[in-house]
Design a protein around this motif. Structure first.
Motif, PDB file in Angstrom:
ATOM      1  N   LEU A 108      44.020  40.528  29.106  1.00 51.57           N
ATOM      2  CA  LEU A 108      43.502  39.173  29.276  1.00 51.57           C
ATOM      3  C   LEU A 108      43.688  38.697  30.713  1.00 51.57           C
ATOM      4  N   ALA A 109      44.848  38.975  31.292  1.00 53.43           N
ATOM      5  CA  ALA A 109      45.093  38.562  32.674  1.00 53.43           C
ATOM      6  C   ALA A 109      44.103  39.220  33.631  1.00 53.43           C
ATOM      7  N   VAL A 110      43.867  40.512  33.433  1.00 60.30           N
ATOM      8  CA  VAL A 110      42.974  41.242  34.342  1.00 60.30           C
ATOM      9  C   VAL A 110      41.519  40.842  34.124  1.00 60.30           C
ATOM     10  N   LEU A 111      41.039  40.935  32.875  1.00 53.71           N
ATOM     11  CA  LEU A 111      39.643  40.634  32.607  1.00 53.71           C
ATOM     12  C   LEU A 111      39.325  39.167  32.854  1.00 53.71           C
ATOM     13  N   GLY A 112      40.240  38.292  32.445  1.00 49.20           N
ATOM     14  CA  GLY A 112      40.001  36.867  32.645  1.00 49.20           C
ATOM     15  C   GLY A 112      39.897  36.505  34.112  1.00 49.20           C
ATOM     16  N   THR A 113      40.801  37.032  34.907  1.00 52.44           N
ATOM     17  CA  THR A 113      40.774  36.728  36.347  1.00 52.44           C
ATOM     18  C   THR A 113      39.524  37.282  37.004  1.00 52.44           C
ATOM     19  N   LEU A 114      39.172  38.538  36.674  1.00 57.37           N
ATOM     20  CA  LEU A 114      37.983  39.139  37.278  1.00 57.37           C
ATOM     21  C   LEU A 114      36.717  38.374  36.903  1.00 57.37           C
ATOM     22  N   LEU A 115      36.614  37.956  35.647  1.00 56.72           N
ATOM     23  CA  LEU A 115      35.445  37.185  35.224  1.00 56.72           C
ATOM     24  C   LEU A 115      35.380  35.854  35.948  1.00 56.72           C
ATOM     25  N   LYS A 116      36.482  35.148  35.990  1.00 59.39           N
ATOM     26  CA  LYS A 116      36.511  33.848  36.646  1.00 59.39           C
ATOM     27  C   LYS A 116      36.075  33.951  38.105  1.00 59.39           C
ATOM     28  N   VAL A 117      36.658  34.919  38.790  1.00 60.20           N
ATOM     29  CA  VAL A 117      36.375  35.058  40.227  1.00 60.20           C
ATOM     30  C   VAL A 117      34.956  35.549  40.456  1.00 60.20           C
ATOM     31  N   ALA A 118      34.521  36.527  39.679  1.00 62.79           N
ATOM     32  CA  ALA A 118      33.193  37.111  39.901  1.00 62.79           C
ATOM     33  C   ALA A 118      32.072  36.144  39.556  1.00 62.79           C
ATOM     34  N   VAL A 119      32.254  35.315  38.523  1.00 64.99           N
ATOM     35  CA  VAL A 119      31.197  34.367  38.138  1.00 64.99           C
ATOM     36  C   VAL A 119      31.151  33.189  39.107  1.00 64.99           C
ATOM     37  N   GLY A 120      32.297  32.652  39.471  1.00 61.35           N
ATOM     38  CA  GLY A 120      32.342  31.600  40.479  1.00 61.35           C
ATOM     39  C   GLY A 120      31.662  30.305  40.059  1.00 61.35           C
ATOM     40  N   ARG A 121      32.000  29.795  38.903  1.00 59.73           N
ATOM     41  CA  ARG A 121      31.364  28.574  38.402  1.00 59.73           C
ATOM     42  C   ARG A 121      32.231  27.347  38.661  1.00 59.73           C
ATOM     43  N   THR A 122      31.585  26.239  38.985  1.00 60.50           N
ATOM     44  CA  THR A 122      32.298  24.988  39.220  1.00 60.50           C
ATOM     45  C   THR A 122      32.705  24.350  37.889  1.00 60.50           C
ATOM     46  N   PRO A 123      33.846  23.659  37.847  1.00 61.66           N
ATOM     47  CA  PRO A 123      34.246  22.952  36.624  1.00 61.66           C
ATOM     48  C   PRO A 123      33.487  21.640  36.490  1.00 61.66           C
TER      49      PRO A 123
END
Length: 266
Positions: A108-123
């Motif tokens: 979860l730490a690895v996949l979650g971080t990679l997804l968050k960073v790679a997608v780059g969406r604003t809150p």
């Protein structure tokens, strides 16, 4: 007369988590693609944000909503899972519970971080919905984390909801750690009940992430799916399901019968 019936292993219980893992991963990929493309899955994101933003709870309602949302914080979920895994190990369940928890939390730490960073969406709190995807985001983030003195990463990391993912991993896995075959108190019926109950905090955390305007609606959905992916990976590591103790006894009896000895001999 000695029976020569071949006792085949029940592979459906083993294959089922793997099949559902593929399904959950495909669903997560589809939702991620929809976020990147601005597809129909994101159609309700802005209307829901526009509705909840001016209607934020106050006073006791706000405190209650935040308390529910915090059920998805790592400060809550990590100690819970690690504690249950160690308890199961001390009860003689071997290293599988600990390895399952490490698999779930680590992936979860690895996949979650990679997804968050790679997608780059604003809150949604910024009042704009912008997606700036790219693998270069990951390179910049890695440099900021790994290189001493590097500038901090300034990209947006809103998708998917980490709290929703944490909850989707934690509470069903806690049910398996308590009542699954390799859990603290193996019991098939209690496992089914606990798994049903575990969906309540999972749903509540994801809902609060949207109600409190921390995440877009599709980000809570993405978090649930990410949590399901890592949960099923952990479930595969954990092993047999809650009906396994009875199944093992039946298999032992049948093996003894096939070998030609009475079930109670030896």
């Amino acid at each position: 007369m000695t029976s020569h019936r071949t006792v085949l292993p029940n592979v459906s219980a083993t294959r089922s988590p793997a099949v559902w893992l593929v399904v959950a991963a495909a669903a997560l990929a589809a939702v991620t693609w929809q976020v990147l493309a601005g597809g129909p899955v994101t159609a309700l994101d802005w209307p829901v944000h526009a509705f909840v933003d001016p209607r934020q709870p106050e006073g006791p309602l706000l405190a209650a909503a935040v308390a529910v949302a915090r059920l998805g914080q790592r400060l809550v979920t990590v100690p819970l899972l690690v504690g249950l895994a160690l308890w199961a190990a001390l009860r003689g369940r071997g290293f599988r519970p600990v390895l399952a928890v490490l698999t779930g939390l680590g992936s979860l730490a690895v996949l979650g971080t990679l997804l968050k960073v790679a997608v780059g969406r604003t809150p949604p709190v910024l009042g704009v919905d912008v997606v700036t995807p790219g693998l270069d985001n990951v390179a910049v983030w890695a440099s900021a984390v790994l290189v001493p003195g590097a500038a901090p990463f300034e990209g947006y990391v809103s998708f998917p909801s980490g709290h929703s993912a944490n909850a989707a991993l934690t509470y069903p896995l806690a049910a398996w750690l308590l009542f699954g075959a390799n859990g603290v108190f193996p019991h098939a019926r209690r496992l089914r009940f606990a798994l049903g109950c575990s969906l309540v905090p999972v749903a509540a955390v994801g809902t609060m992430m949207t109600v409190l305007d921390y995440h877009w609606l599709s980000e809570s959905l993405g978090g649930w799916l990410l949590g399901a992916v890592v949960l099923l990976a952990a479930r595969l590591v954990l092993g047999a399901d809650g009906s396994a103790p009875a199944a093992r006894r039946r298999a032992w009896t049948e093996r003894r019968a096939v070998a030609g000895g009475p079930p109670g001999s030896g």
